[in-house]
Design an enzyme around this catalytic site. Structure first.
Site: not given
Ligand code: URA
Length: 437
Positions: A82, A161, A168, A183, A187
C-alpha cells in the site's frame, strides 16, 4: 449510548472505552448516526487525540464493520503493498504481477485518485475493457488463476471507512495520524493477508511533506500491523519529484509495460528500482526469500525472463482487458493530444520540484479528480524530462504536457515552469529509499 454523550466526552479530552468506539463505528455503519454527529466526533478526535489503545480499537472496529476476506484455499502466501500516494506513483502495476511470478498471491484492493495524487483503479481503467469492479467470487477466482487480482473497494470491505473518509475529506480531519492509520489498515487487514509492505511517501508531492512525519506514520502503521498479527514493514520513499518518466493514467501504464518488457530507459529507472525494492520486501516478509539481496535477484530474474509480463497479460485477460497492450503499449496512447514543451527560463541545476503542482495541473486538465464523482481523461499526462540534479540551459525542455485543448491549458506551462527551482550549484540528490521501519 447517545452520540452527543460520546462527542461531549471526547470534546472534553477524555478517553473513549472499547464499547463507546464500537458504538460509534456501529452507528456509522448502520446509518443511525447523522453525518453532523460523525463529523463532530471526528473533529473532537482530531483536536483532542486518541491514545494507542483507542486507535487500535478504532482500527479493529472499522475492519470488522465489513467482511474480512478468507483466502485460506489459496496455498501461496498472501501479501500486498500500500502506498500513501504520490505523483507518477505507479509501482502497483509492476509489483502485483512480479510478486505473483515469484510465488506470492496478491489480493490488491485499490483506490481512485483524489486531489493531486493518482489512484491505481484510474490507471487500470486506461486499459480498454479492464474491469475493476470484480465481485468477491471473481476476485478470488482471478487470484487462483493468475496469482493476483486488482479491484476496487467493494461495499463489503470496511464500509465504515468509506463513510468516514468522505466526511474527513469534507471537514478537514484527514491529516491526523491515528485516523489515517485506522483508515489504511482497516482496508488492508480486510484483505486476509499474511504480510503487508507499506510505501510511505515523503516530499513535495506527498501527503507527509517531512521525513519526520513520514517516519511517525510509518511507525504507527507497522505497530498496528503487528498488533493485528500481520507481518508488516514500511519503506519511506522520496516524493520530491514525480516517480519515473510519466505522470497520467495511460502514460503510467505505458511506462510499467515498457519496464516489464525490459526496456532500459534512464527516466524510468526510479519506477523500476522502487518496484523491485517493495516486491523484494514482500518476498522476505512472506518467507519466499531469506533476505533482500536474494529476493531482489529473484525479482530481476522474473522481470528479465518475461514471466512478470506474462502474469500481467493473464490478469488483463481474466479482468476482460485488451491484452494486446502488453505487446504494443503504444496503443494506450492517443496521438491527437496537444504536446506542449515546458522550457527552462534560465541556466542552472534543477534543485527542487514542487511535485504537488504537477499533480494539481493534471487534475485541472482533466487527468485527475477534484470531486469524487468527476470523470477523468485517461490520456492527459506529463513527461518528466529534467530531474533533480540535471543541469539545464535556457530553452531546454523540463517536461512535456499531453492535454486536450481547453481554456485551462493556457496557464499550465507557466505554472509548471514555476514548479522547477534552479540553482547555480549542483544539489545533493536524495536517496529514493530514505528509510524503513
Ligand atoms: N489513505 C487512506 O486510505 N486513508 C487515509 O486516511 C489517508 C490516505
Amino acid at each position: 449510548m447517545r452520540p452527543q454523550d460520546l462527542i461531549r466526552k471526547k470534546r472534553d479530552g477524555l478517553v473513549l472505552s472499547h464499547q463507546e468506539i464500537a458504538a460509534f463505528i456501529g452507528g456509522v455503519t448502520d446509518g443511525s448516526w447523522a453525518d453532523y454527529q460523525i463529523s463532530a466526533l471526528l473533529m473532537a478526535i482530531f483536536l483532542r487525540g486518541l491514545n494507542a489503545d483507542e486507535a487500535a480499537v478504532l482500527t479493529e472496529e472499522m475492519l470488522h464493520s465489513g467482511e474480512v476476506l478468507d483466502f485460506s484455499e489459496i496455498d501461496a502466501p498472501k501479501a500486498d503493498k500500500h502506498s500513501t500516494g504520490g505523483v507518477g506513483d505507479k509501482t502497483s502495476l509492476i509489483i502485483a504481477p512480479l510478486a505473483a511470478a515469484c510465488g506470492v498471491a496478491v489480493p490488491m484492493i485499490s483506490g481512485r485518485g483524489l486531489g493531486h495524487t493518482g489512484g491505481t483503479l484510474d490507471k487500470l481503467e486506461s486499459i480498454p475493457g479492464y474491469n475493476v469492479n470484480l465481485s468477491l467470487t471473481e476476485f478470488k477466482k482471478t487470484i487462483k488463476l493468475c496469482g493476483f487480482a486488482m479491484s476496487g473497494q467493494t461495499a463489503e470491505i470496511a464500509p465504515a471507512d468509506k463513510k468516514l473518509y468522505a466526511l474527513r475529506d469534507a471537514t478537514a480531519t484527514v491529516d491526523y495520524i491515528p485516523l489515517i492509520v485506522a483508515s489504511i489498515m482497516s482496508k488492508k487487514l480486510a484483505e486476509g493477508l499474511d504480510a503487508l509492505v507499506l510505501d510511505v511517501k515523503t516530499g513535495t508531492g506527498a501527503f507527509m511533506p517531512t521525513f519526520e512525519k513520514a517516519r511517525e506514520l510509518a511507525e504507527a502503521l507497522v505497530a498496528t500491523g503487528a498488533k493485528c498479527r500481520i507481518r508488516t514493514t514500511a519503506v519511506i520513499s522520496d516524493m520530491n519529484q514525480p516517480l519515473g518518466k510519466f505522470v497520467g493514467n495511460a502514460l503510467e501504464v505505458y511506462e510499467c509495460i515498457k519496464i516489464l518488457q525490459n526496456e532500459d530507459d534512464a527516466q524510468m529507472r526510479s519506477t523500476r528500482e522502487l518496484s523491485l525494492e517493495l516486491t523484494a520486501r514482500m518476498l522476505v516478509l512472506t518467507g519466499v526469500e531469506k533476505n533482500l539481496e536474494t529476493a531482489k535477484s529473484l525479482c530481476e530474474a522474473k522481470l528479465r525472463d518475461g514471466s512478470a509480463l506474462e502474469k500481467l497479460q493473464s490478469n488483463i485477460k481474466l479482468q476482460s482487458g485488451d491484452i494486446h497492450i502488453c505487446d504494443q503499449p503504444d496503443a494506450l496512447l492517443d496521438n491527437n493530444l496537444l504536446q506542449i514543451a515546458v522550457k527552462s527560463e534560465t541556466d542552472g541545476f534543477v534543485s527542487a520540484i514542487d511535485t504537488k503542482i504537477i499533480g494539481q495541473i493534471m487534475c485541472n486538465l482533466g487527468g485527475g479528480r477534484i470531486k469524487t464523482d468527476d470523470q477523468i481523461d485517461h490520456q492527459v499526462g506529463y513527461q518528466c524530462e529534467a530531474v533533480i540534479g540535471d543541469e539545464v540551459r535556457t530553452g531546454d525542455t523540463l517536461g512535456v504536457l499531453f492535454c486536450r485543448h481547453t481554456d485551462k491549458v493556457n496557464l499550465a506551462p507557466q505554472t509548471l515552469q514555476k514548479a522547477y527551482k534552479l540553482s547555480q550549484e549542483k544539489p545533493v540528490i536524495s536517496e529514493l529509499v530514505k528509510g524503513s521501519v
